[in-house]
Design a protein around this motif. Sequence first.
Motif, mmCIF file in Angstrom:
data_model
loop_
_atom_site.group_PDB
_atom_site.id
_atom_site.type_symbol
_atom_site.label_atom_id
_atom_site.label_comp_id
_atom_site.label_asym_id
_atom_site.label_seq_id
_atom_site.Cartn_x
_atom_site.Cartn_y
_atom_site.Cartn_z
ATOM 1 N N ALA A 1 1.555 -3.467 1.913
ATOM 2 C CA ALA A 1 2.111 -2.251 2.492
ATOM 3 C C ALA A 1 1.337 -1.018 2.016
ATOM 4 O O ALA A 1 0.837 -0.976 0.893
ATOM 5 C CB ALA A 1 3.586 -2.112 2.119
ATOM 6 N N ILE A 2 1.242 -0.029 2.887
ATOM 7 C CA ILE A 2 0.725 1.295 2.525
ATOM 8 C C ILE A 2 1.920 2.233 2.484
ATOM 9 O O ILE A 2 2.559 2.489 3.505
ATOM 10 C CB ILE A 2 -0.298 1.810 3.551
ATOM 11 C CG1 ILE A 2 -1.490 0.873 3.658
ATOM 12 C CG2 ILE A 2 -0.770 3.216 3.184
ATOM 13 C CD1 ILE A 2 -2.462 1.246 4.771
ATOM 14 N N SER A 3 2.246 2.749 1.307
ATOM 15 C CA SER A 3 3.401 3.637 1.187
ATOM 16 C C SER A 3 2.993 5.099 1.044
ATOM 17 O O SER A 3 3.823 5.992 1.203
ATOM 18 C CB SER A 3 4.256 3.231 -0.021
ATOM 19 O OG SER A 3 3.503 3.322 -1.217
ATOM 20 N N HIS B 1 -0.609 0.902 -6.498
ATOM 21 C CA HIS B 1 0.708 1.420 -6.126
ATOM 22 C C HIS B 1 0.800 1.725 -4.630
ATOM 23 O O HIS B 1 1.397 2.738 -4.218
ATOM 24 C CB HIS B 1 1.061 2.657 -6.950
ATOM 25 C CG HIS B 1 1.121 2.394 -8.422
ATOM 26 N ND1 HIS B 1 2.073 1.589 -9.009
ATOM 27 C CD2 HIS B 1 0.302 2.813 -9.440
ATOM 28 C CE1 HIS B 1 1.864 1.533 -10.318
ATOM 29 N NE2 HIS B 1 0.801 2.262 -10.605
ATOM 30 N N SER B 2 0.190 0.879 -3.806
ATOM 31 C CA SER B 2 0.271 0.974 -2.342
ATOM 32 C C SER B 2 -0.315 2.272 -1.794
ATOM 33 O O SER B 2 0.078 2.750 -0.729
ATOM 34 C CB SER B 2 1.726 0.822 -1.867
ATOM 35 O OG SER B 2 2.280 -0.387 -2.315
ATOM 36 N N LEU B 3 -1.269 2.838 -2.513
ATOM 37 C CA LEU B 3 -1.923 4.084 -2.109
ATOM 38 C C LEU B 3 -3.161 3.791 -1.272
ATOM 39 O O LEU B 3 -3.943 2.894 -1.591
ATOM 40 C CB LEU B 3 -2.333 4.885 -3.352
ATOM 41 C CG LEU B 3 -3.228 6.113 -3.132
ATOM 42 C CD1 LEU B 3 -2.454 7.219 -2.416
ATOM 43 C CD2 LEU B 3 -3.795 6.613 -4.466
ATOM 44 N N ALA B 4 -3.345 4.561 -0.193
ATOM 45 C CA ALA B 4 -4.585 4.551 0.588
ATOM 46 C C ALA B 4 -5.199 5.940 0.495
ATOM 47 O O ALA B 4 -4.476 6.947 0.493
ATOM 48 C CB ALA B 4 -4.312 4.195 2.042
ATOM 49 N N PRO C 1 -5.433 -0.278 0.114
ATOM 50 C CA PRO C 1 -4.913 -1.221 -0.889
ATOM 51 C C PRO C 1 -4.876 -2.646 -0.354
ATOM 52 O O PRO C 1 -4.547 -2.880 0.809
ATOM 53 C CB PRO C 1 -3.493 -0.693 -1.147
ATOM 54 C CG PRO C 1 -3.102 -0.041 0.148
ATOM 55 C CD PRO C 1 -4.369 0.573 0.685
ATOM 56 N N LEU C 2 -5.245 -3.602 -1.193
ATOM 57 C CA LEU C 2 -5.172 -5.019 -0.867
ATOM 58 C C LEU C 2 -4.166 -5.704 -1.784
ATOM 59 O O LEU C 2 -3.899 -5.211 -2.891
ATOM 60 C CB LEU C 2 -6.544 -5.678 -1.035
ATOM 61 C CG LEU C 2 -7.610 -5.352 0.010
ATOM 62 C CD1 LEU C 2 -8.955 -5.917 -0.423
ATOM 63 C CD2 LEU C 2 -7.221 -5.885 1.379
ATOM 64 N N PRO C 3 -3.613 -6.826 -1.358
ATOM 65 C CA PRO C 3 -2.700 -7.546 -2.249
ATOM 66 C C PRO C 3 -3.415 -7.990 -3.518
ATOM 67 O O PRO C 3 -4.616 -8.277 -3.514
ATOM 68 C CB PRO C 3 -2.277 -8.763 -1.410
ATOM 69 C CG PRO C 3 -2.562 -8.388 0.004
ATOM 70 C CD PRO C 3 -3.746 -7.485 -0.045
ATOM 71 N N CYS C 4 -2.664 -8.066 -4.592
ATOM 72 C CA CYS C 4 -3.207 -8.566 -5.855
ATOM 73 C C CYS C 4 -3.586 -10.038 -5.685
ATOM 74 O O CYS C 4 -2.873 -10.798 -5.019
ATOM 75 C CB CYS C 4 -2.152 -8.407 -6.945
ATOM 76 S SG CYS C 4 -2.754 -8.699 -8.615
ATOM 77 N N PHE C 5 -4.725 -10.442 -6.258
ATOM 78 C CA PHE C 5 -5.219 -11.809 -6.111
ATOM 79 C C PHE C 5 -5.587 -12.358 -7.472
ATOM 80 O O PHE C 5 -6.455 -11.826 -8.157
ATOM 81 C CB PHE C 5 -6.442 -11.839 -5.183
ATOM 82 C CG PHE C 5 -6.996 -13.216 -4.939
ATOM 83 C CD1 PHE C 5 -6.450 -14.032 -3.970
ATOM 84 C CD2 PHE C 5 -8.065 -13.687 -5.686
ATOM 85 C CE1 PHE C 5 -6.959 -15.301 -3.735
ATOM 86 C CE2 PHE C 5 -8.584 -14.960 -5.465
ATOM 87 C CZ PHE C 5 -8.020 -15.771 -4.488
ATOM 88 N N GLU C 6 -4.864 -13.397 -7.895
ATOM 89 C CA GLU C 6 -5.113 -14.032 -9.195
ATOM 90 C C GLU C 6 -5.155 -13.001 -10.323
ATOM 91 O O GLU C 6 -6.023 -13.028 -11.185
ATOM 92 C CB GLU C 6 -6.406 -14.843 -9.151
ATOM 93 C CG GLU C 6 -6.347 -16.018 -8.181
ATOM 94 C CD GLU C 6 -7.616 -16.843 -8.167
ATOM 95 O OE1 GLU C 6 -8.634 -16.376 -8.747
ATOM 96 O OE2 GLU C 6 -7.613 -17.946 -7.581
ATOM 97 N N GLY C 7 -4.197 -12.075 -10.263
ATOM 98 C CA GLY C 7 -4.080 -11.056 -11.304
ATOM 99 C C GLY C 7 -5.045 -9.896 -11.178
ATOM 100 O O GLY C 7 -5.036 -8.998 -12.028
#
Length: 448
Positions: free
Chosen positions: A96-98, A223-226, A240-246
């Motif tokens: 998500a982009i918040s 923190h969902s920032l673009a 922002p991209l999802p976290c991947f393997e930490g």
Amino acid sequence: MTEHIEQRPVGKQFNNSYDIVIVGSGLVGASLCLAFAGTAKAYGLSIALLDAAPIAANTPSAAGALDGRATALALGSRNLLHSIGLWQHLAPHGQAISNIQVSDQGQPWKSEMQAGDMQTEALGYVLQNQTMGQVFLQQITQRCSEFVHLIDQAQVTAIDNARQNSHLEYQRLGQAQSLTAQLIVMADGGRSDLREQLGMFDQVQTYDQVALVANLQLDQDHHSLACERFTSSGPLALLPLPCFEGKHRAALVWTQPIARQGELQQLSDAQLLEEIQQQVGYPMGEFLAIGDRQVYPLSLSVAQEQARQGLAVVGNAAHTLHPIAGQGFNLALRGSFALAQAVLKACEQGTPMGDLTNLNQFVATSRWDQERVISASDKVMKLFSSKKPHYSALRQLGLFTMQQIPAVKTIFTRAAMGLDVPLSKVLAMPPLVTSNSRSATRKANEPV
């Protein structure tokens, strides 16, 4: 496990005669197939989906930490996908982009758009293209086995729409084959040789710029920032991209003068990261690593014709635009759904779906959307890429106005979210096909 489709019927094949043929199984072609799916199920239509490359029916999985391009889906696009029951399968893979922060390098004023101010859960979502494509194809194989035929490694050589039904010829594994359809849709990308063969030329404006696209590893949560940062050499966007393997990640789209194309490809990772950090600052923290980079020239193109009798053009084959506002795929998706709505209307009224009168209504809807989005993207690019002092003053005035006057910000934000365009009305995807019925359909249609 990857399974390549070798002209294996996923659905019914009617002596090489279909109602709809889609050329191109990329994000636009595959999503268009799913936008057609509910209508196809309800009205007994058959669809062929062709692609020149192997079509991989993968189980959706995340791309590597710093691999693969990403796309920003506006909230309006999410709503379209939700309307046919597709979004729930994409949501687990999305970020998500918040909050969106827009700034001009070296200037005091900036503007921020926040989901909370719009009373929405998000302004948009970011998904990696590889994952989206896998989800689309998985849904086609699981839901559309009764009426969709996937044909991969099919190089289309000719299209003839000067008949009662349109005629398409293609080469596959050294063999010439053909098929007919009421409607052929070209979704074969920005360098559509087919469109040029048909004399459906485009108007092209080069920007003398290139885009560098890559993924970055961050030292902290975004923190969902673009971020959209306008610099003296060109705009820079971070998604922002999802976290991947930490690992915390962001997708980069950086516009630079075309004279730097070779240099951008040759810079070391350390040199490139340092320059990007200097340009954008630290709104997302420090950049630790960069993945594979792609550098490609930018231009604006719009097909002069986007429909003929029995023929329609969508996606990058119809238009390409500057990535400054991230609206390319969103515009293409709205165009695809507008075409799906036109096909549904034709079915409801009992008129030929390839009839030019029907397709011209789709073109009129799409043209209006294209003209406003392309014009806005082009003007923003020119305004924020200019080094002229009075342009800098205009940029600052615009950011100040948007930040200080809520009504202006709301209008701008709704447009960026794709909420100022009515949703096309199409039927939802059909329910899942059970494994038993899917196996029976494949066996009944296997070539002998």
